[in-house]
Design a protein around this motif. Sequence first.
Motif, mmCIF file in Angstrom:
data_model
loop_
_atom_site.group_PDB
_atom_site.id
_atom_site.type_symbol
_atom_site.label_atom_id
_atom_site.label_comp_id
_atom_site.label_asym_id
_atom_site.label_seq_id
_atom_site.Cartn_x
_atom_site.Cartn_y
_atom_site.Cartn_z
ATOM 1 N N LEU A 1 0.822 -1.219 0.000
ATOM 2 C CA LEU A 1 0.000 0.000 0.000
ATOM 3 C C LEU A 1 0.851 1.263 0.000
ATOM 4 N N LEU A 2 1.973 1.241 0.730
ATOM 5 C CA LEU A 2 2.822 2.425 0.836
ATOM 6 C C LEU A 2 3.401 2.861 -0.506
ATOM 7 N N VAL A 3 3.560 1.931 -1.429
ATOM 8 C CA VAL A 3 4.161 2.280 -2.725
ATOM 9 C C VAL A 3 3.146 2.263 -3.869
ATOM 10 N N ASP A 4 1.881 2.076 -3.545
ATOM 11 C CA ASP A 4 0.820 2.055 -4.551
ATOM 12 C C ASP A 4 0.329 3.486 -4.796
ATOM 13 N N LYS A 5 0.328 3.887 -6.052
ATOM 14 C CA LYS A 5 -0.088 5.258 -6.413
ATOM 15 C C LYS A 5 -1.481 5.604 -5.885
ATOM 16 N N ARG A 6 -2.362 4.612 -5.866
ATOM 17 C CA ARG A 6 -3.741 4.865 -5.432
ATOM 18 C C ARG A 6 -3.843 5.267 -3.959
ATOM 19 N N TYR A 7 -2.819 4.941 -3.166
ATOM 20 C CA TYR A 7 -2.882 5.208 -1.726
ATOM 21 C C TYR A 7 -1.871 6.258 -1.279
ATOM 22 N N THR B 1 11.416 -4.923 8.826
ATOM 23 C CA THR B 1 12.149 -4.350 7.685
ATOM 24 C C THR B 1 13.453 -3.640 8.064
ATOM 25 N N GLY B 2 13.550 -3.206 9.316
ATOM 26 C CA GLY B 2 14.743 -2.466 9.729
ATOM 27 C C GLY B 2 14.661 -0.978 9.446
ATOM 28 N N ILE B 3 13.540 -0.534 8.878
ATOM 29 C CA ILE B 3 13.316 0.896 8.627
ATOM 30 C C ILE B 3 11.870 1.235 8.989
ATOM 31 N N THR B 4 11.585 2.536 9.112
ATOM 32 C CA THR B 4 10.225 2.958 9.434
ATOM 33 C C THR B 4 9.365 2.945 8.175
ATOM 34 N N PRO B 5 8.046 2.906 8.331
ATOM 35 C CA PRO B 5 7.171 2.946 7.145
ATOM 36 C C PRO B 5 7.406 4.197 6.300
ATOM 37 N N ARG B 6 7.603 5.327 6.962
ATOM 38 C CA ARG B 6 7.826 6.580 6.237
ATOM 39 C C ARG B 6 9.123 6.507 5.420
ATOM 40 N N GLU B 7 10.164 5.958 6.050
ATOM 41 C CA GLU B 7 11.442 5.815 5.364
ATOM 42 C C GLU B 7 11.302 4.865 4.166
ATOM 43 N N TYR B 8 10.550 3.793 4.340
ATOM 44 C CA TYR B 8 10.301 2.837 3.257
ATOM 45 C C TYR B 8 9.621 3.546 2.078
ATOM 46 N N LYS B 9 8.615 4.328 2.396
ATOM 47 C CA LYS B 9 7.874 5.052 1.357
ATOM 48 C C LYS B 9 8.777 6.052 0.639
ATOM 49 N N MET B 10 9.586 6.787 1.409
ATOM 50 C CA MET B 10 10.471 7.798 0.814
ATOM 51 C C MET B 10 11.535 7.160 -0.069
ATOM 52 N N HIS C 1 11.259 4.407 -1.692
ATOM 53 C CA HIS C 1 10.599 3.942 -2.916
ATOM 54 C C HIS C 1 10.306 5.119 -3.842
ATOM 55 N N LEU C 2 9.874 6.228 -3.266
ATOM 56 C CA LEU C 2 9.600 7.423 -4.081
ATOM 57 C C LEU C 2 10.867 7.932 -4.754
ATOM 58 N N SER C 3 12.001 7.877 -4.036
ATOM 59 C CA SER C 3 13.249 8.372 -4.616
ATOM 60 C C SER C 3 13.729 7.465 -5.752
ATOM 61 N N GLN C 4 13.343 6.206 -5.719
ATOM 62 C CA GLN C 4 13.740 5.273 -6.782
ATOM 63 C C GLN C 4 12.809 5.338 -7.990
ATOM 64 N N HIS C 5 11.620 5.906 -7.798
ATOM 65 C CA HIS C 5 10.641 6.001 -8.876
ATOM 66 C C HIS C 5 10.169 7.441 -9.038
ATOM 67 N N PRO C 6 10.914 8.241 -9.805
ATOM 68 C CA PRO C 6 10.561 9.651 -9.979
ATOM 69 C C PRO C 6 9.140 9.868 -10.481
ATOM 70 N N MET D 1 6.518 8.542 -9.494
ATOM 71 C CA MET D 1 5.632 8.611 -8.325
ATOM 72 C C MET D 1 5.689 10.020 -7.726
ATOM 73 N N ARG D 2 6.894 10.608 -7.692
ATOM 74 C CA ARG D 2 7.040 11.964 -7.154
ATOM 75 C C ARG D 2 6.300 12.961 -8.019
ATOM 76 N N GLU D 3 6.423 12.801 -9.315
ATOM 77 C CA GLU D 3 5.757 13.712 -10.245
ATOM 78 C C GLU D 3 4.248 13.664 -10.054
ATOM 79 N N THR D 4 3.707 12.485 -9.881
ATOM 80 C CA THR D 4 2.264 12.337 -9.673
ATOM 81 C C THR D 4 1.843 13.092 -8.428
ATOM 82 N N LYS D 5 2.629 12.989 -7.371
ATOM 83 C CA LYS D 5 2.309 13.662 -6.115
ATOM 84 C C LYS D 5 2.396 15.186 -6.304
ATOM 85 N N LYS D 6 3.435 15.656 -7.014
ATOM 86 C CA LYS D 6 3.581 17.092 -7.263
ATOM 87 C C LYS D 6 2.392 17.611 -8.074
ATOM 88 N N ASN D 7 2.023 16.868 -9.098
ATOM 89 C CA ASN D 7 0.897 17.273 -9.951
ATOM 90 C C ASN D 7 -0.400 17.303 -9.153
#
Length: 157
Positions: A90-96, A124-133, A135-140, A142-148
């Motif tokens: 869910l954390l890396v799904d565009k719909r959520y 996982t060894g990381i926080t959910p927020r860190e996991y999401k960030m 993933h976002l940094s690896q998939h630009p 996703m960032r563009e969609t959020k900016k738009n």
Amino acid sequence: MAKYNITEKKEKEAAYRSLVSPRLMDDLKERILDIILIQKKYKDKNYSAKQLAEDLGTNTRYISAVVNVRFHMNYTSFVNKYRIDEAMTLLVDKRYQDLNMEDISDMVGFSNRQSFYASFYKITGITPREYKMRHLSQHPSMRETKKNTRKSKKASE
């Protein structure tokens, strides 16, 4: 002289584990997976080992034995593993992307944010927020969609 008395933790062998036959363990393992994973009972905050035992017509000691022996963890860790797997999806799904951590935590079956964060970090060894960030940094894209999305929200205000 040593300040702390540190002893190695010994693995306790619960006697009841050996009382469950291997055939019964295999049968219960499949039925537990069906209920927890296929029927997605892990999403139910109130679904306990006791409820699972009742649904399977057995007792909590048998459930505990099977989960310990076949999955090498306790019931809570077993259920939380599936919750965290779903949360990672869910954390890396565009719909959520617009949901906050409390929403994600609630959707996967945690009763509070603290237990969600603790379980997520433990697995996982990381926080959910860190996991999401990460993933976002690896998939630009996703960032563009959020900016738009933010730009269109501001434009509509």
